[in-house]
Design a protein around this motif. Structure first.
Motif, PDB file in Angstrom:
ATOM      1  N   CYS A   8      28.760 -39.944  67.810  1.00 13.81           N
ATOM      2  CA  CYS A   8      29.198 -41.476  67.593  1.00 13.81           C
ATOM      3  C   CYS A   8      30.537 -41.708  66.263  1.00 13.81           C
ATOM      4  CB  CYS A   8      27.971 -41.494  67.288  1.00 13.81           C
ATOM      5  SG  CYS A   8      28.146 -43.683  66.717  1.00 13.81           S
ATOM      6  N   LEU A   9      30.853 -42.477  66.366  1.00 12.61           N
ATOM      7  CA  LEU A   9      32.588 -42.533  65.614  1.00 12.61           C
ATOM      8  C   LEU A   9      31.194 -43.517  64.424  1.00 12.61           C
ATOM      9  CD1 LEU A   9      35.205 -42.822  67.691  1.00 12.61           C
ATOM     10  CD2 LEU A   9      34.828 -40.888  66.241  1.00 12.61           C
ATOM     11  N   SER A  10      30.446 -44.469  64.420  1.00 11.44           N
ATOM     12  CA  SER A  10      30.086 -45.440  63.930  1.00 11.44           C
ATOM     13  C   SER A  10      29.154 -44.511  63.149  1.00 11.44           C
ATOM     14  CB  SER A  10      29.701 -46.458  64.632  1.00 11.44           C
ATOM     15  OG  SER A  10      29.919 -47.740  65.100  1.00 11.44           O
ATOM     16  N   CYS A  11      27.748 -43.825  62.851  1.00 16.07           N
ATOM     17  CA  CYS A  11      26.927 -43.781  62.166  1.00 16.07           C
ATOM     18  C   CYS A  11      27.504 -42.360  62.529  1.00 16.07           C
ATOM     19  CB  CYS A  11      25.831 -43.409  62.780  1.00 16.07           C
ATOM     20  SG  CYS A  11      25.871 -42.765  64.663  1.00 16.07           S
ATOM     21  N   GLN A  12      28.055 -40.940  63.075  1.00 18.26           N
ATOM     22  CA  GLN A  12      28.885 -39.518  62.583  1.00 18.26           C
ATOM     23  C   GLN A  12      27.439 -39.143  63.467  1.00 18.26           C
ATOM     24  OE1 GLN A  12      31.757 -38.701  62.154  1.00 18.26           O
ATOM     25  NE2 GLN A  12      32.326 -40.840  61.929  1.00 18.26           N
ATOM     26  N   SER A  13      26.588 -40.092  64.098  1.00 18.83           N
ATOM     27  CA  SER A  13      25.371 -38.723  64.435  1.00 18.83           C
ATOM     28  C   SER A  13      25.708 -37.751  66.213  1.00 18.83           C
ATOM     29  CB  SER A  13      24.616 -39.569  65.705  1.00 18.83           C
ATOM     30  OG  SER A  13      24.005 -39.980  64.165  1.00 18.83           O
ATOM     31  N   PRO A  14      26.227 -36.411  66.554  1.00 19.63           N
ATOM     32  CA  PRO A  14      25.577 -35.608  67.624  1.00 19.63           C
ATOM     33  C   PRO A  14      25.454 -35.917  68.141  1.00 19.63           C
ATOM     34  CG  PRO A  14      25.352 -34.282  65.423  1.00 19.63           C
ATOM     35  CD  PRO A  14      24.929 -35.734  65.040  1.00 19.63           C
ATOM     36  N   PHE A  15      25.131 -36.073  69.788  1.00 17.84           N
ATOM     37  CA  PHE A  15      24.048 -35.777  70.631  1.00 17.84           C
ATOM     38  C   PHE A  15      24.922 -35.056  72.117  1.00 17.84           C
ATOM     39  CE2 PHE A  15      25.754 -39.669  73.031  1.00 17.84           C
ATOM     40  CZ  PHE A  15      26.684 -40.626  72.229  1.00 17.84           C
ATOM     41  N   GLU A  16      24.687 -35.575  72.882  1.00 17.93           N
ATOM     42  CA  GLU A  16      24.132 -34.356  74.038  1.00 17.93           C
ATOM     43  C   GLU A  16      24.540 -35.643  75.475  1.00 17.93           C
ATOM     44  OE1 GLU A  16      24.206 -29.823  73.120  1.00 17.93           O
ATOM     45  OE2 GLU A  16      22.770 -31.374  74.427  1.00 17.93           O
ATOM     46  N   ALA A  17      24.783 -35.460  76.296  1.00 15.12           N
ATOM     47  CA  ALA A  17      24.409 -36.815  77.063  1.00 15.12           C
ATOM     48  C   ALA A  17      25.395 -35.488  78.897  1.00 15.12           C
ATOM     49  CB  ALA A  17      25.459 -37.484  77.782  1.00 15.12           C
ATOM     50  N   TRP A  18      24.452 -35.819  79.979  1.00 14.26           N
ATOM     51  CA  TRP A  18      25.026 -35.452  81.024  1.00 14.26           C
ATOM     52  C   TRP A  18      25.467 -36.275  81.830  1.00 14.26           C
ATOM     53  CZ3 TRP A  18      24.666 -30.307  82.236  1.00 14.26           C
ATOM     54  CH2 TRP A  18      23.340 -29.407  82.091  1.00 14.26           C
ATOM     55  N   PHE A  19      26.967 -35.811  82.508  1.00 13.57           N
ATOM     56  CA  PHE A  19      27.658 -37.167  83.662  1.00 13.57           C
ATOM     57  C   PHE A  19      27.600 -35.532  85.296  1.00 13.57           C
ATOM     58  CE2 PHE A  19      27.894 -39.699  81.228  1.00 13.57           C
ATOM     59  CZ  PHE A  19      28.209 -39.604  79.688  1.00 13.57           C
TER      60      PHE A  19
END
Length: 151
Positions: A8-19
């Motif tokens: 996230c460029l707003s809060c800098q949180s890393p996360f993962e997602a499947w596509f």
């Protein structure tokens, strides 16, 4: 399926997602459907990633025990998510969009729910700022059995 490491460029949180693929990510990001689980911002970017490539093995070679650990950990996490949702959320079936909107607008008591909705209804919920996220199939609990319909 492709798993992307996102930030996230707003809060800098890393996360993962499947596509389902790179095109799916690009299309969903363009529509504002890829959002940060921490702050809800749609201002996210892909992290630099290295592919997971398995080498060739000769017959008789054994697979190290650590090779299966990520899949086992993912399965355990999905089971924990399923169990959590099943024990803390009410299943509302195809009435999900209506109930989520009513809670968002203060017309119904806010409580954790899960259910089904159409893609069009899901997009409308997101556009209207209703807090809802799609569940991956692996994290979706079994639908409760309607005891009235058994006989």
């Amino acid at each position: 399926m492709v798993k992307y490491a996102l930030q996230c460029l707003s809060c800098q949180s890393p996360f993962e997602a499947w596509f389902s693929g790179s095109d799916a990510f690009d299309q969903q990001k363009e529509k504002g459907l890829v959002t940060c689980p921490e702050c809800g911002s749609a201002d996210v970017k892909k992290q630099i990633m290295a592919p997971s490539v398995s080498g060739t093995r000769k017959r008789g070679d054994t697979v190290p025990a650590a090779a299966s650990t990520p899949d086992q950990k993912m399965a355990e996490m999905m089971r924990a998510v399923r169990d959590h949702i099943a024990s803390t959320h009410e299943y509302v079936g195809s009435d999900f969009a209506r109930k989520a909107r009513a809670m968002h607008e203060g017309e119904a008591e806010a409580k954790p729910v899960w259910g089904e909705t159409t893609l069009e209804e899901a997009k409308e919920l997101i556009e209207d700022g209703v807090s809802a996220v799609p569940l991956p199939e692996a994290a979706t609990p079994a639908k409760p059995v309607d005891q009235k319909k058994l006989n």
